[in-house]
Design a protein around this motif. Structure first.
Motif, PDB file in Angstrom:
ATOM      1  N   TRP A 193      60.788 -16.363  25.153  1.00 24.37           N
ATOM      2  CA  TRP A 193      61.460 -15.130  24.855  1.00 24.37           C
ATOM      3  C   TRP A 193      61.132 -14.492  23.551  1.00 24.37           C
ATOM      4  O   TRP A 193      61.179 -13.323  23.362  1.00 24.37           O
ATOM      5  CB  TRP A 193      62.755 -15.542  25.154  1.00 24.37           C
ATOM      6  N   GLY A 194      60.851 -15.394  22.438  1.00 22.28           N
ATOM      7  CA  GLY A 194      60.780 -15.000  21.273  1.00 22.28           C
ATOM      8  C   GLY A 194      59.186 -14.156  21.275  1.00 22.28           C
ATOM      9  O   GLY A 194      59.039 -13.204  20.546  1.00 22.28           O
ATOM     10  N   VAL A 195      58.349 -14.711  22.097  1.00 23.56           N
ATOM     11  CA  VAL A 195      57.108 -13.788  22.083  1.00 23.56           C
ATOM     12  C   VAL A 195      57.401 -12.526  22.834  1.00 23.56           C
ATOM     13  O   VAL A 195      56.654 -11.429  22.626  1.00 23.56           O
ATOM     14  CB  VAL A 195      55.915 -14.625  22.988  1.00 23.56           C
ATOM     15  N   ILE A 196      58.121 -12.350  23.900  1.00 22.91           N
ATOM     16  CA  ILE A 196      58.477 -11.255  24.908  1.00 22.91           C
ATOM     17  C   ILE A 196      59.273 -10.307  23.929  1.00 22.91           C
ATOM     18  O   ILE A 196      58.689  -9.159  24.104  1.00 22.91           O
ATOM     19  CB  ILE A 196      59.065 -11.954  26.087  1.00 22.91           C
ATOM     20  N   LEU A 197      60.397 -10.812  23.521  1.00 26.93           N
ATOM     21  CA  LEU A 197      61.292  -9.617  23.138  1.00 26.93           C
ATOM     22  C   LEU A 197      60.604  -8.899  21.858  1.00 26.93           C
ATOM     23  O   LEU A 197      60.778  -7.651  21.995  1.00 26.93           O
ATOM     24  CB  LEU A 197      62.582 -10.280  22.621  1.00 26.93           C
ATOM     25  N   SER A 198      59.862  -9.320  21.117  1.00 30.59           N
ATOM     26  CA  SER A 198      59.592  -8.908  19.927  1.00 30.59           C
ATOM     27  C   SER A 198      58.268  -7.938  20.303  1.00 30.59           C
ATOM     28  O   SER A 198      58.164  -6.755  19.652  1.00 30.59           O
ATOM     29  CB  SER A 198      58.906  -9.596  18.938  1.00 30.59           C
ATOM     30  N   THR A 199      57.756  -7.897  21.521  1.00 32.77           N
ATOM     31  CA  THR A 199      56.468  -7.068  21.888  1.00 32.77           C
ATOM     32  C   THR A 199      57.001  -6.140  23.016  1.00 32.77           C
ATOM     33  O   THR A 199      56.174  -5.115  23.176  1.00 32.77           O
ATOM     34  CB  THR A 199      55.432  -7.845  22.503  1.00 32.77           C
ATOM     35  N   VAL A 200      58.186  -6.032  23.306  1.00 29.90           N
ATOM     36  CA  VAL A 200      58.544  -5.192  24.476  1.00 29.90           C
ATOM     37  C   VAL A 200      58.737  -3.571  24.067  1.00 29.90           C
ATOM     38  O   VAL A 200      58.154  -2.819  24.836  1.00 29.90           O
ATOM     39  CB  VAL A 200      60.068  -5.517  25.041  1.00 29.90           C
ATOM     40  N   SER A 201      59.204  -3.627  22.995  1.00 23.90           N
ATOM     41  CA  SER A 201      59.392  -2.004  22.391  1.00 23.90           C
ATOM     42  C   SER A 201      58.081  -1.676  21.858  1.00 23.90           C
ATOM     43  O   SER A 201      57.661  -2.135  20.868  1.00 23.90           O
ATOM     44  CB  SER A 201      60.478  -2.070  21.507  1.00 23.90           C
ATOM     45  N   THR A 202      57.224  -0.633  22.471  1.00 25.03           N
ATOM     46  CA  THR A 202      56.153  -0.178  21.722  1.00 25.03           C
ATOM     47  C   THR A 202      56.168   1.186  21.670  1.00 25.03           C
ATOM     48  O   THR A 202      56.410   2.075  22.567  1.00 25.03           O
ATOM     49  CB  THR A 202      54.796  -0.477  22.616  1.00 25.03           C
ATOM     50  N   PRO A 203      55.716   1.618  20.245  1.00 19.77           N
ATOM     51  CA  PRO A 203      55.670   3.094  20.117  1.00 19.77           C
ATOM     52  C   PRO A 203      54.642   3.868  21.228  1.00 19.77           C
ATOM     53  O   PRO A 203      54.755   4.982  21.638  1.00 19.77           O
ATOM     54  CB  PRO A 203      55.212   3.241  18.571  1.00 19.77           C
ATOM     55  N   THR A 204      53.491   3.142  20.970  1.00 19.58           N
ATOM     56  CA  THR A 204      52.384   3.907  22.202  1.00 19.58           C
ATOM     57  C   THR A 204      53.229   4.127  23.517  1.00 19.58           C
ATOM     58  O   THR A 204      52.852   5.129  23.949  1.00 19.58           O
ATOM     59  CB  THR A 204      51.372   2.734  22.400  1.00 19.58           C
ATOM     60  N   GLY A 205      53.887   3.062  24.008  1.00 20.20           N
ATOM     61  CA  GLY A 205      54.611   3.443  25.282  1.00 20.20           C
ATOM     62  C   GLY A 205      55.548   4.464  25.510  1.00 20.20           C
ATOM     63  O   GLY A 205      55.393   5.183  26.187  1.00 20.20           O
ATOM     64  N   VAL A 206      56.369   4.313  24.261  1.00 18.39           N
ATOM     65  CA  VAL A 206      57.354   5.742  24.208  1.00 18.39           C
ATOM     66  C   VAL A 206      56.549   6.974  24.189  1.00 18.39           C
ATOM     67  O   VAL A 206      56.914   7.939  24.819  1.00 18.39           O
ATOM     68  CB  VAL A 206      58.053   5.234  23.143  1.00 18.39           C
ATOM     69  N   PHE A 207      55.506   6.966  23.427  1.00 21.43           N
ATOM     70  CA  PHE A 207      54.811   8.243  23.276  1.00 21.43           C
ATOM     71  C   PHE A 207      54.238   8.549  24.372  1.00 21.43           C
ATOM     72  O   PHE A 207      54.450   9.942  24.775  1.00 21.43           O
ATOM     73  CB  PHE A 207      53.756   7.979  21.891  1.00 21.43           C
ATOM     74  N   ILE A 267      52.187 -18.021  16.029  1.00 21.60           N
ATOM     75  CA  ILE A 267      53.039 -17.946  14.978  1.00 21.60           C
ATOM     76  C   ILE A 267      54.525 -18.608  15.659  1.00 21.60           C
ATOM     77  O   ILE A 267      55.075 -19.616  15.097  1.00 21.60           O
ATOM     78  CB  ILE A 267      53.399 -16.730  14.325  1.00 21.60           C
ATOM     79  N   VAL A 268      54.941 -17.917  16.659  1.00 24.07           N
ATOM     80  CA  VAL A 268      55.891 -18.383  17.530  1.00 24.07           C
ATOM     81  C   VAL A 268      55.976 -19.713  17.892  1.00 24.07           C
ATOM     82  O   VAL A 268      56.994 -20.488  17.820  1.00 24.07           O
ATOM     83  CB  VAL A 268      56.424 -17.140  18.645  1.00 24.07           C
ATOM     84  N   LEU A 269      54.850 -19.779  18.603  1.00 27.56           N
ATOM     85  CA  LEU A 269      54.949 -21.045  19.726  1.00 27.56           C
ATOM     86  C   LEU A 269      54.668 -22.236  19.018  1.00 27.56           C
ATOM     87  O   LEU A 269      53.367 -22.207  18.283  1.00 27.56           O
ATOM     88  CB  LEU A 269      54.287 -20.816  20.889  1.00 27.56           C
ATOM     89  N   SER A 270      55.217 -23.519  19.030  1.00 26.53           N
ATOM     90  CA  SER A 270      54.562 -24.736  18.334  1.00 26.53           C
ATOM     91  C   SER A 270      54.177 -25.893  19.207  1.00 26.53           C
ATOM     92  O   SER A 270      53.395 -26.571  18.897  1.00 26.53           O
ATOM     93  CB  SER A 270      55.523 -24.906  17.122  1.00 26.53           C
TER      94      SER A 270
END
Lengths: 347, 368, 339
Positions: A213-227, A287-290
């Protein structure tokens, strides 16, 4: 063929630049295709073949023969006798520079010959176990599942949240709208590589380190997508929204039943991009997954490379598995993707 | 069946006021038309009635209940948009039922209402098609059907016929009128086309620059325009307007002098007309006749510029000397005249409308 | 009318059913959202719609930007900001402490300056190389009347691959037993261990980057080329302008705004080089020959034996400033290009 090649800008006139253009395009295609084709071919070779040099252009394996009186299948060789005559033999064992062979026609008689007289016979062979073995031997299925999970969940959330924001930005007038839009666009200017250290702190603070979820949540909001979605929604007539409002639809229902279905083409483009982004993501999951049970394909693959440096047959097979979904998506949606990139400049 | 009352309605965007205090009373079950040139605020007013546009000041009530703060759904209005605004991704049936589903109505009741409305509008054959597969006229019916199924308190129409071709427009005009007679629901109809308003509405509100110019029955507006604006807007072709001066007044009427029309006496009592006042004289084309000026009539001479004959009637366009404005004369039957030739026209002063040059107000209760 | 109107196209019905099905599922969200609308009023709903996005942006972008700056002024190896001592400009001073900026070995953090030098050379070569190949390929494709779609797809395809896949494919291609060495043995009777040689490995890192990303930039340039009106060329043709002159006097000037934007975009991307180079060179090797700034930041922060978050953040801030300058110039150029 000549006629086909000659169909250039000036019909009936082919000059040197047309030939150069075709030459460049063809050469470029080879440059793109050869390394990938080489990886695909190599992924189907046996371990022995993959480490032999010079490399063979087709996947092969030693030809074998089952001979009466021998427990295991024997490899087949051609023996060139000193007198120049050739003979097919099966190799029983090899000691130093001499080998014990037999004639498959007369399995009882073994005889010794120098190794220099022997040439091995190989046949076309595809080693599919390169693909099945890592599934059992390593956590490859686990990586695959993790990647699919991250890709699917992140894409669904991306479509949902970005379209909601785009809906607000395109179909409402409210205080702070332009400021928020500018703020969202400004995040395009902040690449992950600049904020990876503090972003990881945030992940740790949220107790999401080593968590998908750490990988998922931080990538969900994309300026490209909104635009992308906002631009598309601007083309939906406001009348439709108002008609729905008159039709007693709640604002959320307008979004869900009117705007979202009408945005399908833009959503499709964003979905394709999102799938490719998430499938290919490397630095952030790294970075997130270890722990290995949380690895995605990309991380797993790159860790395999360090771990099993010599097991190229497995690594290449897994590489092919990894590039396969993207390739399939591309083959079917090639037009969408290239046009989406060309028109919006996103990648 | 809902009466609507608007009291001093205002709308402003920031410091820019676009609707300047409007008072309109709509009787229950009435069909009223809002007309005016583009940009007059009629669509804004309609959207204020619908609840799509917030009201800046004043009060709007439905049956004496204040509705300013209510949403369109709460006001229970239905609206037919100029673009129809059909949901392109839904079938016709879904377009009709969407609003009812939003209200969480019983499935059986939804089907009953959709089928009834479809039958009424003769669109029951297309219920499973997408709007894209329909002709303009069919889409128009679906848009009306979507309003009907809701069984609203008020129907709002925003220029619903402007996207149809001329023939279909005439046909749909009468269908909407018929529909109103059948449903007896209050209807408010916005149009820029005064013919539509004249033929359909029971009452017309003429708007200009965010203000009401006149409210009245269609014939009242035609015969007794309250000011120059209404006089010019209602009637086709438009009224001829000439400048003039009051020469004298007495009990019989007002003597006028116009450089285009000569001297003549308009009978009837002028409302505070002073000798020497500048006035505008309005004459409908149908009140002008070709022929010599006789005592007791007014008239003038014009140079013919264009003749439009429809066979059963003819419009002659000409220019009196020193005039910038065209004079239009309506001639019954077929008529021919050379361009550039001179024609004399005459009129019965009884039909002349008088307006103050200063503020455009009508100076007399016009006569037939 | 004339068509059998009562027969519904099955696709419409199917779409409707899907809509109704999703509708039922969405009630779970819809009911609370409708309640929220009653509570807040319709006019406040846009804030509800934009909220999730803004929250995520805040948590994962805006807060980290602030933290990056804050971390840059703290020392120690503790992760949480309140456990870290304030050290002022010490991190920046350490990074910039150099005998000569041209000679990384004279610097206190020579790895940083090695990375800066590597990144600088990489950026220069990658930008020029990609620009050249992308431009030529775009011109070629723009010229082709047949097969343009096919070649466009072929050249774009690598862009969609993952950096790991690209790194591995090329590592294998260039390996000791790889295809390239097979050819070299055949033709020149020699073998080169490309990725263990400082010079060769650098060349191949740049080459692989060009191979990887060229298609993206080609596509943008191609779009720019196709936006040039055809009739200009026809006019030039009538004037008897040679093709070479058409290119120099028409195509290139008209394409210039587009090319400038592409160039800055390339610079921005190049400065951030990490993934494919890291995989291709097995972590920046040989030695530090292919260690770039992002790798330096990553290792400084996340290597178990370093964990110098402050120093890494200071390096991030320095890189961020450089990128910001590049991005702003890109926006400026893009705006100019539109006029």
């Amino acid at each position: 063929m000549i006629a086909f090649l000659a169909r250039t800008r000036h019909p009936g006139r082919t000059d040197i630049t047309d030939w150069l253009a075709w030459g460049w395009a063809t050469l470029g295609t080879l440059v793109v295709a050869i390394p990938i084709a080489w990886a695909v071919i190599s992924s189907l070779k046996t371990e022995a073949e993959i480490n032999s040099f010079p490399p063979a252009l087709v996947p092969r394996a030693a030809q074998t023969i089952t001979v009466e009186g021998q427990e295991k299948p024997l490899s087949v060789w051609i023996r060139t006798a000193p007198d120049g005559s050739e003979q097919t033999v099966a190799l029983v064992r090899r000691v130093g520079l001499s080998a014990t062979v037999l004639d498959p026609a007369k399995p009882e008689e073994t005889f010794r010959v120098p190794v220099t007289e022997l040439r091995q016979l190989k046949e076309f062979h595809l080693q599919f176990s390169n693909y099945t073995e890592p599934m059992k031997q390593f956590d490859f299925l686990r990586y695959l599942w993790n990647t699919v999970f991250v890709t699917v969940v992140a894409t669904v959330l991306t479509l949902l949240l970005n379209s909601m924001a785009a809906f607000a930005l395109s179909k409402y007038r409210f205080a702070g709208r332009n400021a928020m839009f500018a703020l969202i666009l400004s995040t395009m200017m902040i690449p992950l590589s600049v904020i990876m250290v503090p972003a990881f702190m945030v992940i740790v603070g949220l107790n999401l380190a080593d968590n998908l979820w750490g990988v998922i949540l931080s990538t969900v909001s994309t300026p490209t997508g909104v635009f992308l979605l906002r631009q598309y929604m601007l083309t939906i007539p406001d009348d439709l929204i108002e008609a729905a409002r008159v039709d007693a639809a709640s604002e959320f229902r307008i979004y869900w039943r009117i705007v979202l279905p009408l945005c399908a083409p833009a959503l499709a483009v964003l979905a394709i991009f999102s799938v490719i982004w998430r499938w290919n993501d490397f630095l952030w999951p790294l970075i997130v997954l270890s722990s290995p049970e949380n690895y995605t394909l990309q991380i797993g693959l790159s860790s395999l490379q360090g771990q099993f440096n010599v097991q190229w047959h497995y690594i290449l097979a897994m590489t092919v598995v990894t590039l396969l979904p993207v390739t399939v998506v591309f083959i079917f949606l090639q037009k969408y993707i290239t046009e989406g990139v060309a028109s919006s400049g996103v990648k | 069946m809902t009466a609507i009352s608007m009291k001093d309605l205002r709308k402003s965007y920031g410091s820019l006021e676009v609707i300047h205090g409007i008072d309109i009373e709509v009787q229950s079950g009435e069909f009223i038309a809002l007309v005016g040139p583009s940009g007059c605020g009629k669509s804004t007013l309609l959207r204020m009635i619908s609840g799509l546009e917030p009201i800046s000041a004043g009060q709007m009530s439905f049956d004496d209940q204040r509705v300013n703060e209510l949403s369109p759904a709460q006001r229970q209005i239905a609206m037919v948009f100029q673009s129809y605004a059909l949901y392109p991704h839904m079938s016709v049936r879904k377009n009709l039922s969407f609003g009812l589903e939003n209200l969480r109505m019983d499935k059986a009741e939804i089907n009953r209402r959709v089928d009834a409305a479809a039958k009424l509008l003769a669109i029951d054959g297309y219920l499973d098609r997408r709007p894209k597969a329909l002709s303009g006229g069919q889409r128009q019916r679906v848009a009306i059907g979507r309003a009907i199924v809701r069984q609203p308190r008020v129907f709002l129409f925003d220029e619903p016929l402007s996207n149809l071709d001329a023939k279909l427009r005439v046909q749909t005009r009468s269908e909407i009128t018929k529909l109103h007679k059948q449903l007896k629901t209050t209807m408010i109809y916005v149009t820029h086309d005064q013919v539509e308003a004249m033929t359909m509405a029971q009452k017309i509100v003429v708007l200009n620059k965010g203000k009401v110019e006149q409210i009245g029955r269609p014939l009242d507006l035609f015969e007794r325009p309250a000011n120059l604006f209404v006089a010019g807007f209602i009637g086709s072709p438009r009224m001829n307007i000439y400048p003039g001066k009051v020469v004298s007044t007495d009990g019989d009427g007002v003597m006028l002098d116009s450089p285009h029309l000569g001297r003549f006496i308009v009978p009837g009592i002028g409302v505070d007309v002073q000798v020497g006042n500048d006035v505008a004289i309005g004459l409908r084309p149908s009140h002008l006749k070709l022929g010599p000026v006789t005592p007791g009539t007014g008239g003038g001479t014009m140079t013919v510029e264009q003749v439009e004959s429809m066979g059963h009637e003819t419009f002659v366009y000409g220019r009196t000397s020193q005039s910038d404005e065209l004079t239009i004369v309506h001639v019954p039957g077929h008529f021919e005249a050379e361009t550039g030739s001179s024609l004399t026209f005459t009129f019965d002063p009884v039909f002349a409308h008088l307006f103050s040059s200063a503020d455009g107000r009508s100076l007399k209760g016009a006569r037939i | 009318m004339s068509a059998p109107a009562s027969v519904a196209p099955p696709a419409v019905i199917r779409g409707e059913r899907l809509g109704d099905g999703l509708d039922a599922a969405m009630r779970v969200v819809e009911v609370p959202m409708a309640a929220l609308q009653r509570l807040l009023g319709a006019a406040r709903m846009p804030y509800v719609f934009i909220l999730p996005n803004m929250v995520l942006f805040t948590i994962f972008v805006f807060v980290p930007v602030g933290l990056a700056i804050a971390y840059a002024f703290t020392g120690g190896t503790n992760l949480l900001i309140w456990d870290r001592p304030y050290v002022g400009l010490e991190n920046f001073r350490a990074l910039l402490d150099c005998g000569s900026y041209l000679e990384p070995s004279t610097c206190r953090y020579n790895l940083f300056w090695t990375a800066v030098h590597n990144t600088w050379w990489y950026t220069l070569l990658n930008t020029l190389g990609t620009l050249f190949f992308a431009l030529v390929t775009a011109l070629v494709l723009n010229r082709l009347t047949r097969g343009r779609g096919f070649f466009r797809a072929v050249f774009f395809y690598p862009v969609l691959l993952s950096p790991v896949v690209v790194g591995l494919i090329w590592q294998w291609f260039l390996a000791r037993e790889g295809l390239l060495n097979g050819f070299l043995t055949d033709w020149f009777d020699t073998r080169i261990i490309f990725l263990l040689d400082v010079g060769w490995s650098r060349v191949w890192v740049v080459y692989v980057s060009i191979w990887f990303h060229m298609g993206f930039f080609m596509l943008i340039i191609l779009a720019g080329l196709q936006a040039i009106p055809r009739d200009i060329y026809e006019a030039a043709e009538i004037d008897g302008t040679s093709q070479w002159r058409q290119f120099w006097c028409l195509t290139l000037p008209l394409l210039m705004p587009n090319l400038l934007v592409v160039t800055v975009l390339l610079l921005i991307r190049s400065v951030q080089v990490f993934d494919e180079a890291w995989v291709l060179t097995n972590g920046g090797g040989p030695g530090t020959a292919n260690t770039f700034i992002v790798q330096f930041i990553y290792q400084t922060a996340f290597s178990p034996d370093l964990r110098l978050y402050g120093l890494a953040s200071a390096a991030s801030v320095l890189m961020g400033i450089a990128l910001l300058a590049l991005t702003l110039s890109q926006l400026w150029l893009a705006k100019k290009a539109q006029v």
